[in-house]
Design a protein around this motif. Structure first.
Motif, PDB file in Angstrom:
ATOM      1  N   THR A  15     114.390   1.156  15.541  1.00 35.75           N
ATOM      2  CA  THR A  15     114.013  -0.254  15.444  1.00 35.75           C
ATOM      3  C   THR A  15     112.581  -0.447  15.923  1.00 35.75           C
ATOM      4  OG1 THR A  15     116.293  -0.915  15.847  1.00 35.75           O
ATOM      5  CG2 THR A  15     114.607  -2.589  16.216  1.00 35.75           C
TER       6      THR A  15
ATOM      7  N   ASN B 125     117.612   2.377  20.823  1.00 34.21           N
ATOM      8  CA  ASN B 125     117.657   2.342  19.363  1.00 34.21           C
ATOM      9  C   ASN B 125     116.269   2.680  18.832  1.00 34.21           C
ATOM     10  OD1 ASN B 125     118.082   1.901  16.689  1.00 34.21           O
ATOM     11  ND2 ASN B 125     118.802  -0.197  16.906  1.00 34.21           N
TER      12      ASN B 125
ATOM     13  N   ASN C  11     112.191   4.514  23.133  1.00 34.22           N
ATOM     14  CA  ASN C  11     113.337   4.542  24.028  1.00 34.22           C
ATOM     15  C   ASN C  11     112.793   4.038  25.358  1.00 34.22           C
ATOM     16  OD1 ASN C  11     115.237   5.632  22.251  1.00 34.22           O
ATOM     17  ND2 ASN C  11     114.500   7.694  22.643  1.00 34.22           N
TER      18      ASN C  11
ATOM     19  N   LYS D 110     123.210   7.272  26.980  1.00 32.91           N
ATOM     20  CA  LYS D 110     123.658   5.887  26.847  1.00 32.91           C
ATOM     21  C   LYS D 110     124.698   5.551  27.914  1.00 32.91           C
ATOM     22  CE  LYS D 110     125.503   2.568  23.561  1.00 32.91           C
ATOM     23  NZ  LYS D 110     125.989   2.351  22.203  1.00 32.91           N
TER      24      LYS D 110
END
Length: 187
Positions: free
Chosen positions: A94, A91, A46, A78
């Motif tokens: 990922t 995300n 993050n 967010k």
């Protein structure tokens, strides 16, 4: 050759099955695991780049430090990032190349590699921004790349193999058709 290319392209467009099952990807990955050795470090993170004068800075920092275990916290962070952050990436499922993160956070280049470990939160600042980096997972170079990171590459490889097989099958079919119709001669 141009006609051959156009014909091949049309055959592929009309007949190629692009549906790839997860089990196909997993089977390919497991059968070729030695081909998936990382050449660079990758991380799940993050990342936040927040202006020094941002209004929600304290709340952003508190939410990031708390761990984002609750969906409400992640959604709230967010929203705050959309309102206040100059750049962010939340995300955490990922994989990203560590070198790409270092481009976003120049001060990270000065950090020794052993400082980048799962669970660690790194904070940096300059005159204009605060940078927060929460490291969720790390895979180091020369280790086996995770399947989730390789999945897009494996999909492309499987589709390219299918394209090649399809073209080969059609060429073989045309050859057999020409032989049976005696429309060509072999010298």
């Amino acid at each position: 050759e141009l006609v051959n290319y156009i014909y091949s392209t049309r055959i592929i467009e009309a007949n190629l099955d692009t549906t790839i099952k997860l089990s196909e990807i997993e089977d390919y990955y497991n059968a070729h695991i030695d081909n998936f050795i990382l050449k660079e470090n990758i991380v799940k993170v993050n990342y936040l780049k927040v202006p020094v004068k941002a209004t929600g800075l304290d709340k952003i920092k508190r939410l990031l430090m708390a761990g984002l275990n609750k969906p409400d916290d992640a959604e709230q962070l967010k929203k705050l990032c959309i309102q206040n952050a100059d750049n962010f990436f939340l995300n955490d499922s990922t994989w990203l190349y560590m070198e790409e993160i270092k481009k976003e956070i120049p001060m990270l280049r000065d950090q020794p590699e052993f400082n980048v470990v799962p669970g660690r939160i790194l904070q940096f600042s300059d005159d204009n921004f605060y940078y927060y980096l929460k490291i969720n997972d790390v895979k180091v170079r020369n280790s086996v790349s995770p399947l989730t990171f390789e999945r897009p590459n494996i999909k492309k490889f499987i589709i390219n193999n299918r394209k090649a097989q399809l073209i080969t099958q059609y060429k073989q079919l045309l050859l057999e058709k020409a032989r049976s119709g005696k429309t060509f001669e072999t010298y």
